[in-house]
Design a protein around this motif. Structure first.
Motif, PDB file in Angstrom:
ATOM      1  N   THR A  76      12.665  53.789  -0.666  1.00 52.08           N
ATOM      2  CA  THR A  76      13.374  53.954  -1.935  1.00 52.08           C
ATOM      3  C   THR A  76      12.875  53.010  -3.016  1.00 52.08           C
ATOM      4  O   THR A  76      13.162  53.218  -4.187  1.00 52.08           O
ATOM      5  CB  THR A  76      14.891  53.741  -1.736  1.00 52.08           C
ATOM      6  N   ASP A  77      12.127  51.970  -2.625  1.00 50.71           N
ATOM      7  CA  ASP A  77      11.617  51.006  -3.590  1.00 50.71           C
ATOM      8  C   ASP A  77      10.178  50.659  -3.235  1.00 50.71           C
ATOM      9  O   ASP A  77       9.928  49.908  -2.291  1.00 50.71           O
ATOM     10  CB  ASP A  77      12.484  49.739  -3.568  1.00 50.71           C
ATOM     11  N   PRO A  78       9.201  51.208  -3.978  1.00 57.06           N
ATOM     12  CA  PRO A  78       7.803  50.948  -3.633  1.00 57.06           C
ATOM     13  C   PRO A  78       7.389  49.489  -3.795  1.00 57.06           C
ATOM     14  O   PRO A  78       6.371  49.068  -3.265  1.00 57.06           O
ATOM     15  CB  PRO A  78       7.024  51.853  -4.595  1.00 57.06           C
ATOM     16  N   TRP A  79       8.202  48.703  -4.518  1.00 53.19           N
ATOM     17  CA  TRP A  79       7.917  47.276  -4.673  1.00 53.19           C
ATOM     18  C   TRP A  79       8.382  46.480  -3.468  1.00 53.19           C
ATOM     19  O   TRP A  79       7.913  45.365  -3.238  1.00 53.19           O
ATOM     20  CB  TRP A  79       8.604  46.724  -5.925  1.00 53.19           C
ATOM     21  N   ASP A  80       9.307  47.049  -2.701  1.00 51.25           N
ATOM     22  CA  ASP A  80       9.892  46.351  -1.556  1.00 51.25           C
ATOM     23  C   ASP A  80       9.940  47.318  -0.372  1.00 51.25           C
ATOM     24  O   ASP A  80      10.978  47.889  -0.056  1.00 51.25           O
ATOM     25  CB  ASP A  80      11.296  45.851  -1.916  1.00 51.25           C
TER      26      ASP A  80
END
Length: 166
Positions: A76-80
């Motif tokens: 859901t979060d490509p940064w995390d």
């Protein structure tokens, strides 16, 4: 995972007559074997990308087109990225590195932008260099895709090494 893409056949038609394609779906591989039965040099195998059944240093080139994206589909979060997705990506990339011959190339084609994908590829343990290029037709409304090229046996740029340690 080759899926039902014509890429393997297209490569064959361009003169690359020693092409091995894998997918985890037995039905898919059976269909591709039947479709391209008349193309000598095209081989098809049911296989999991996380545990390749090929010996070490088997290939000069490994090409993936969107297969690694499947590992990130539930994120859901490509940064995390979740530890599970990161571990799956490492496992697959370690297998790719293992089956590449010294000097061999791993080519990855994806919509994943460099700031999301390069940290996965930029691991010293894989023993490869890393380059990338954005591709597209230049139309401001078009989606760009990215080509990543890793060369086995060449060092990572120090900036990429730092990316891989994040």
């Amino acid at each position: 995972g080759c899926g039902n893409s014509a890429l393997s056949h297209d490569l064959h038609e361009l003169g690359y007559t020693d092409v091995t394609s894998i997918d985890f779906s037995p039905a898919c591989i059976a269909a591709m074997r039947a479709r391209y039965a008349g193309c000598p040099g095209l081989r098809w195998a049911v296989m999991d990308i996380r545990a390749l059944a090929f010996p070490d240093a088997s290939f000069d080139v490994v090409l993936e087109k969107g297969t690694l994206d499947v590992l990130m589909v539930e994120e859901t979060d490509p940064w995390d990225v979740s530890p599970q997705a990161a571990a799956a990506m490492r496992r697959v990339l370690a297998e790719v590195s293992r089956v590449l011959r010294p000097g061999g190339c791993f080519i990855s084609i994806t919509f994943a932008q460099p700031h999301f994908r390069k940290p996965h590829y930029a691991q010293e343990a894989f023993g490869w260099s890393l380059r990338h290029a954005a591709c597209g037709d230049g139309d401001a409304g078009a989606f760009h895709y990215f080509l990543y090229v890793m060369r086995k046996g060449q060092p990572l740029d120090p900036r990429d090494v730092a990316l891989g340690r994040r």
